[in-house]
Motif scaffolding. Structure first.
Motif, PDB file in Angstrom:
ATOM      1  N   VAL A 174      -4.671  -8.114  -3.472  1.00 27.83           N
ATOM      2  CA  VAL A 174      -5.683  -7.794  -4.491  1.00 27.83           C
ATOM      3  C   VAL A 174      -6.269  -6.402  -4.275  1.00 27.83           C
ATOM      4  N   GLU A 175      -6.427  -5.990  -3.024  1.00 31.60           N
ATOM      5  CA  GLU A 175      -6.983  -4.656  -2.770  1.00 31.60           C
ATOM      6  C   GLU A 175      -6.030  -3.549  -3.205  1.00 31.60           C
ATOM      7  N   HIS A 218      -8.287 -12.853  -0.103  1.00 29.25           N
ATOM      8  CA  HIS A 218      -8.497 -12.929  -1.553  1.00 29.25           C
ATOM      9  C   HIS A 218      -9.989 -13.106  -1.822  1.00 29.25           C
ATOM     10  N   PRO A 219     -10.558 -12.375  -2.794  1.00 30.99           N
ATOM     11  CA  PRO A 219     -12.003 -12.418  -3.014  1.00 30.99           C
ATOM     12  C   PRO A 219     -12.521 -13.706  -3.659  1.00 30.99           C
ATOM     13  N   ASP A 220     -11.676 -14.483  -4.307  1.00 28.05           N
ATOM     14  CA  ASP A 220     -12.174 -15.661  -5.036  1.00 28.05           C
ATOM     15  C   ASP A 220     -11.048 -16.682  -5.211  1.00 28.05           C
ATOM     16  N   SER A 262      -3.311 -11.252   1.046  1.00 22.33           N
ATOM     17  CA  SER A 262      -3.544 -10.957  -0.361  1.00 22.33           C
ATOM     18  C   SER A 262      -3.282  -9.474  -0.634  1.00 22.33           C
ATOM     19  N   ARG A 315       0.838  -1.210   0.000  1.00 21.98           N
ATOM     20  CA  ARG A 315       0.000   0.000   0.000  1.00 21.98           C
ATOM     21  C   ARG A 315       0.873   1.260   0.000  1.00 21.98           C
ATOM     22  N   ASN A 371      -5.332 -10.686  -8.380  1.00 24.66           N
ATOM     23  CA  ASN A 371      -6.348 -11.731  -8.313  1.00 24.66           C
ATOM     24  C   ASN A 371      -5.907 -12.966  -9.095  1.00 24.66           C
ATOM     25  N   TRP A 372      -5.532 -12.783 -10.329  1.00 26.14           N
ATOM     26  CA  TRP A 372      -5.154 -13.903 -11.202  1.00 26.14           C
ATOM     27  C   TRP A 372      -3.818 -14.496 -10.792  1.00 26.14           C
ATOM     28  N   TRP A 411      -3.507  -3.998  -5.844  1.00 23.94           N
ATOM     29  CA  TRP A 411      -3.450  -4.147  -7.302  1.00 23.94           C
ATOM     30  C   TRP A 411      -4.431  -5.240  -7.701  1.00 23.94           C
ATOM     31  N   PRO A 412      -5.580  -4.886  -8.281  1.00 24.47           N
ATOM     32  CA  PRO A 412      -6.594  -5.884  -8.624  1.00 24.47           C
ATOM     33  C   PRO A 412      -6.089  -7.019  -9.516  1.00 24.47           C
ATOM     34  N   THR A 413      -5.068  -6.767 -10.324  1.00 26.85           N
ATOM     35  CA  THR A 413      -4.548  -7.828 -11.178  1.00 26.85           C
ATOM     36  C   THR A 413      -3.922  -8.965 -10.378  1.00 26.85           C
TER      37      THR A 413
END
Length: 173
Positions: free
Chosen positions: A103-104, A127-129, A101, A43, A110-111, A106-108
């Motif tokens: 992801v919050e 992680h959201p998923d 995680s 962050r 996620n993958w 850098w959304p990328t």
């Protein structure tokens, strides 16, 4: 002061207890961090106006079987505004197998995090998923671990393709 020294100095002043090691090699800077601090450091690297590491170009896992911490997660960051690169590394012990995680931030991620989860079995808290991305849902194990059992399948070449397709044993040459 060089660009990388500037980044490292800012990190040292903001997170004096988080940095485990700084490595310089061929003009690249790698910062090894404590696992529990990765989210806060990321962050900061993204939000600080003098750094602005706004692009996560890659996140990957590494298995160092026989060493502890056994696993490492590597984050390759880039600042579009300042044309700077930075590599972060976080060790993950074989007893923990989880880390926060990003992801919050850098959304990328996620993958990337899903791939590390799928191939190495490392879990990313928050992680959201978090589910498999490359292997089927019912696959057992994590194929990029060094202790993953290897199997051999015959390669089909012009001279043996019909035998393989028919399930016949290959002639020894």
């Amino acid at each position: 002061m060089s660009e990388s020294d500037f980044v490292v100095q800012k990190l040292r002043s903001r997170f004096p207890d988080s940095l485990r090691e700084i490595k310089y090699f061929r003009g690249e800077t790698t910062v090894v961090l404590r696992r529990e601090d990765i989210l806060e450091v990321c962050r900061f690297l993204r939000d600080d106006p003098e750094l602005r590491f706004d692009y996560l170009s890659d996140l990957c896992g590494v298995d160092y079987l026989g060493r502890e911490p056994r696993f490492e997660v590597v984050y390759n960051l880039y600042s579009l505004a300042f044309n700077r690169r930075l590599r972060l590394k976080v060790g993950v012990s074989s007893d923990e197998l989880r880390l926060p995680s990003v992801v919050e931030v850098w959304p990328t991620a996620n993958w990337h995090e899903r791939e590390v989860y799928d191939m190495f079995g490392l879990s990313f808290q928050g992680h959201p998923d978090l589910r498999r991305i490359l292997m089927p849902d019912d696959w057992r194990g994590h194929p990029l671990r060094k202790d993953y059992p290897l199997t051999a399948e015959p390669s089909a070449f012009t001279h043996n393709a019909r035998a393989i397709a028919a399930g016949k044993p290959l002639a020894k040459e």
